[in-house]
Design a protein around this motif. Structure first.
Motif, mmCIF file in Angstrom:
data_model
loop_
_atom_site.group_PDB
_atom_site.id
_atom_site.type_symbol
_atom_site.label_atom_id
_atom_site.label_comp_id
_atom_site.label_asym_id
_atom_site.label_seq_id
_atom_site.Cartn_x
_atom_site.Cartn_y
_atom_site.Cartn_z
ATOM 1 N N GLN A 203 36.375 37.345 28.460
ATOM 2 C CA GLN A 203 35.684 38.662 27.547
ATOM 3 C C GLN A 203 34.198 38.426 27.564
ATOM 4 O OE1 GLN A 203 37.010 40.715 25.821
ATOM 5 N NE2 GLN A 203 35.240 41.335 24.538
ATOM 6 N N GLN A 204 33.573 36.959 27.871
ATOM 7 C CA GLN A 204 32.229 37.075 27.824
ATOM 8 C C GLN A 204 31.670 38.069 29.241
ATOM 9 O OE1 GLN A 204 29.644 35.765 25.939
ATOM 10 N NE2 GLN A 204 28.129 36.364 27.242
ATOM 11 N N TYR B 63 34.098 44.317 43.465
ATOM 12 C CA TYR B 63 35.497 44.055 43.272
ATOM 13 C C TYR B 63 35.869 42.695 43.211
ATOM 14 C CZ TYR B 63 40.170 43.023 44.834
ATOM 15 O OH TYR B 63 41.563 42.708 44.846
ATOM 16 N N ASP B 64 34.957 41.625 43.659
ATOM 17 C CA ASP B 64 35.156 40.416 43.380
ATOM 18 C C ASP B 64 34.976 39.973 42.009
ATOM 19 O OD1 ASP B 64 36.313 39.994 46.267
ATOM 20 O OD2 ASP B 64 34.269 39.166 46.674
ATOM 21 N N MET C 229 36.905 38.403 36.644
ATOM 22 C CA MET C 229 36.911 38.511 35.094
ATOM 23 C C MET C 229 38.154 38.832 34.771
ATOM 24 S SD MET C 229 36.970 41.231 32.805
ATOM 25 C CE MET C 229 36.192 42.885 33.377
ATOM 26 N N HIS C 230 38.983 39.743 35.087
ATOM 27 C CA HIS C 230 40.461 40.061 34.775
ATOM 28 C C HIS C 230 41.267 38.774 34.797
ATOM 29 C CE1 HIS C 230 39.586 44.078 33.198
ATOM 30 N NE2 HIS C 230 39.315 44.549 34.539
ATOM 31 N N ALA C 231 41.211 38.098 35.869
ATOM 32 C CA ALA C 231 41.981 36.983 36.194
ATOM 33 C C ALA C 231 41.698 35.963 35.192
ATOM 34 C CB ALA C 231 41.573 36.192 37.411
ATOM 35 N N PHE D 205 49.253 43.689 36.156
ATOM 36 C CA PHE D 205 49.208 44.224 34.757
ATOM 37 C C PHE D 205 48.090 44.781 34.283
ATOM 38 C CE2 PHE D 205 48.750 43.714 30.257
ATOM 39 C CZ PHE D 205 50.066 44.299 29.672
ATOM 40 N N GLN D 206 46.967 44.354 34.751
ATOM 41 C CA GLN D 206 45.669 44.506 34.384
ATOM 42 C C GLN D 206 45.078 45.827 35.246
ATOM 43 O OE1 GLN D 206 43.323 43.582 32.123
ATOM 44 N NE2 GLN D 206 42.584 45.848 32.719
#
Length: 298
Positions: free
Chosen positions: A159-160, A173-174, A179-181, A220-221
């Motif tokens: 979230q940060q 992309y990385d 971040m989403h992982a 999912f993300q």
């Protein structure tokens, strides 16, 4: 497993979780106003994907779902707290969640913050309650996995990063994937892995389930990002197009809708491959559930 059978089992498992959630906070000396705010978001519906994953993996590994239910349901506490806090004006500033006004719109910012704090903290008390029925070393290990996934190196840290990346040009992309992982994938991964750990699965099984959870979390993300552009607000229960309005980098903004769909399917294929050694209705359910994540935007 047919789509109808998948939805029937998903609904049955979700109802079992709902029934537990409806009662589990009572008798815990929670002030009435705070309990009302906590239950407002906790009982707002949803597919209960994370606890369902925990229950299904545990059952596939030989542990009766009823013995895992408190632990699995507690993961929904943590997920719900994150949504309450994400919606706050200082975060994503969303007015709608699961088709209803966000918690802070109903109860004010201070109560929403406390409701989230309460849900997060109560989660670990409820998780620990299964230690009388499941070996304590398994419970402790599973709790560590959940705490790590929810903490500063997982969901909170994600979230940060999300706030830091919002409005910033050139997010790679990385960076987006990492971040989403953390923000989304970690809690989905630990939902799966904790079920295996509680069941006393082997280290080889744990590794397979870890990869399965990571892969479906990524899918999912990606699908969530796609739905934010092409989904129906009434069906999603939250605003559509908010990512673009807030200046967030998404998978579609980086690679387009079609390539994002392809990438989501690749993650699902990887998840399903991890389940190759397992047979029976529980493994079939987990395979079909992985595919269902992508089929939401087919």
């Amino acid at each position: 497993m047919t789509p109808q059978e998948l939805k029937a089992r998903l609904g049955e498992s979700a109802r079992m979780v709902e029934s537990y959630l409806a009662e589990c906070l009572h008798g815990r000396n929670i002030p009435e106003g705070l309990l009302k705010a906590m239950e407002y978001s906790l009982l707002a519906g949803g597919k209960r994907l994370r606890p369902v994953l925990c229950l299904a993996v545990a059952q596939m590994m030989g542990l009766e779902p009823s013995r895992v239910l408190p632990f699995a349901s507690s993961i929904e506490f943590i997920h719900t707290y994150s949504l309450v806090h994400d919606d706050l004006p200082a975060m994503d500033n969303d007015d709608l969640r699961r088709g209803k006004p966000s918690n802070h719109k109903m109860f004010g910012e201070a109560s929403a913050i406390l409701a989230g704090d309460g849900l997060l903290t109560e989660a670990f008390a409820v998780m620990g309650s299964v230690a009388g029925d499941i070996p304590a070393d398994r419970v402790v290990r599973a709790m560590v996995e959940v705490a790590t996934a929810a903490g500063s190196g997982g969901m909170v840290g994600g979230q940060q990063l999300d706030m830091e990346y919002t409005g910033r040009d050139g997010v790679s992309y990385d960076e987006l994937r990492g971040m989403h992982a953390m923000k989304t994938g970690a809690l989905i991964r630990c939902s799966c892995l904790s079920g295996a750990i509680l069941a006393g699965a082997s280290e080889e099984d744990n590794q397979r389930i870890r990869i399965y959870g990571e892969a479906i979390g990524a899918a999912f993300q990606i699908v969530d990002d796609i739905l934010d552009e092409v989904g129906d607000e009434a069906q999603l229960g939250k605003p559509v197009g908010s990512d673009i309005e807030q200046g967030k980098t998404t998978y579609p903004s980086l690679m387009g809708i079609d390539r994002s769909r392809e990438l989501a399917q690749q993650h699902v294929d990887r998840a399903i491959e991890q389940l190759r050694p397992y047979e029976g209705p529980d493994a079939d359910f987990l395979r079909c559930l992985a595919q269902y994540i992508v089929d939401r935007v087919s």
